[in-house]
Enzyme design. Structure first.
Site, short mmCIF file in Angstrom:
data_model
loop_
_atom_site.label_atom_id
_atom_site.label_comp_id
_atom_site.label_asym_id
_atom_site.label_seq_id
_atom_site.Cartn_x
_atom_site.Cartn_y
_atom_site.Cartn_z
N TYR A 76 -10.04 -10.14 -6.69
CA TYR A 76 -9.09 -10.31 -7.79
C TYR A 76 -9.42 -11.54 -8.63
CZ TYR A 76 -6.55 -6.67 -5.42
OH TYR A 76 -6.22 -5.48 -4.85
N LYS A 109 -2.18 -2.35 8.03
CA LYS A 109 -3.34 -1.80 8.73
C LYS A 109 -3.48 -2.43 10.10
CE LYS A 109 -6.23 -0.46 4.79
NZ LYS A 109 -7.55 -0.61 4.14
N ARG A 141 -0.39 -1.92 -6.89
CA ARG A 141 -0.72 -2.98 -5.93
C ARG A 141 -1.77 -3.92 -6.52
NH1 ARG A 141 -1.44 -4.49 -0.30
NH2 ARG A 141 -3.63 -4.64 0.28
N HIS A 196 -4.32 -8.88 3.73
CA HIS A 196 -5.77 -8.83 3.94
C HIS A 196 -6.15 -9.70 5.13
CE1 HIS A 196 -6.67 -7.70 -0.53
NE2 HIS A 196 -6.36 -6.65 0.20
N HIS A 254 -1.94 2.64 -5.97
CA HIS A 254 -2.77 1.48 -5.66
C HIS A 254 -3.02 0.62 -6.90
CE1 HIS A 254 -4.33 0.23 -1.84
NE2 HIS A 254 -5.45 -0.21 -2.37
N ARG A 290 0.85 -1.18 0.00
CA ARG A 290 0.00 0.00 0.00
C ARG A 290 0.90 1.23 0.00
NH1 ARG A 290 -2.27 -3.44 4.03
NH2 ARG A 290 -4.39 -4.14 3.53
#
Length: 302
Positions: free
Chosen positions: A276, A172, A244, A267, A241, A148
């Site tokens: 995806y 995150k 990514r 994730h 992004h 990210r």
């Protein structure tokens, strides 16, 4: 400032220092909750614990009528739930009035990704300037490791291990993951590390620094990539992004290993990664339409 409004400052400090969310995420939470605070004041409710399910439903309905998408409404509900969890922990509220509410669904938007050839054309960039050497290292690393933008900006020299070919990433929620760095990214990073001492100020830990020697900002990386995409004649702006997303879709296309892609992207929920598979299916559908005899015959008859 009222006591109720002051809790927004305390919650923001909680997000920054305890949950260690990115500054951008904190600003989004704060903006959403300030709108909710304005609603509370219009309702003449002095305390957060005075709001109930009907108040939150009225707030979300008003935002929906104002044109907000289901995704934006869901984000605002998430901000309200997180805020009330904090208030409950602090003994200010006893329940979360948004707990059982759901936002209306919006059509799922697929992330934009570049195809392999376009990505290669983008990264075949000139490196006749030290800052372009730095930019190439940044973009190659994002594409190689699926980082990210905020993760890239936070990288320190100590996070990179070129000998092992890996980088330690703070993702995150303060979660750390270690991801591999590809050959071309390692080569680009090696060139940048040779030039970095000529830019970095003393005791600067950042891996990527600006012309002035300070940590490079997310906005600067975005602007440099947009300019590069224009110079390379891509015909559309590219944001970090997208690199990514391109990493994820290209890796899934070649490996089919959804769990591995989930781990590399950081994730928490594999459902996030499954988007995806839709990109991969679109690619396969295009190949089929272009190459399958019956598909070609059908197109010829149209």
């Amino acid at each position: 400032m009222t006591e109720a409004s002051a809790w927004l400052d305390r919650f923001e400090a909680h997000l920054r220092h305890e949950r260690r969310l990115s500054p951008l995420t904190c600003r989004h939470y704060r903006r959403d909750l300030e709108l909710f605070d304005e609603f509370r004041q219009r309702q003449r409710l002095a305390r957060w614990q005075d709001l109930d399910n009907h108040h939150v439903r009225a707030f979300i309905s008003a935002r929906h009528r104002a044109g907000l998408s289901g995704r934006s409404l869901q984000r605002q509900l998430s901000a309200i739930r997180s805020f009330y969890r904090f208030l409950i922990r602090e003994g200010v509220a006893r329940h979360d009035p948004a707990a059982d509410l759901k936002a209306p669904k919006s059509p799922r938007r697929l992330p934009k990704a570049l195809d392999v050839d376009t990505t290669a054309a983008l990264l075949e960039m000139p490196t006749d300037d030290p800052l372009l050497v730095r930019d190439k290292a940044i973009f190659e690393l994002i594409y190689s490791s699926g980082l990210r933008l905020a993760e890239t900006v936070r990288l320190d020299l100590t996070d990179l291990d070129l000998a092992e070919g890996e980088v330690r990433v703070l993702g995150k929620g303060g979660k750390v993951r270690v991801v591999p760095v590809g050959r071309q990214a390692r080569q680009a990073l090696q060139r940048w590390l040779q030039l970095r001492p000529g830019f970095a100020v003393a005791d600067q830990p950042a891996l990527f620094v600006s012309r002035r020697g300070s940590r490079l900002s997310a906005r600067s990386i975005q602007a440099r990539l947009t300019r590069l995409s224009q110079q390379q004649g891509l015909g559309r702006p590219v944001h970090p992004h997208m690199l990514r997303h391109s990493f994820a879709s290209h890796l899934l296309e070649s490996s089919g290993d959804l769990r591995a892609v989930q781990e590399l992207l950081g994730h928490a929920d594999i459902g996030t990664t499954q988007i995806y598979t839709h990109l991969d299916f679109q690619h396969l559908a295009k190949v089929s339409d272009a190459a399958h005899p019956r598909a070609k015959r059908r197109q010829d008859s149209d």
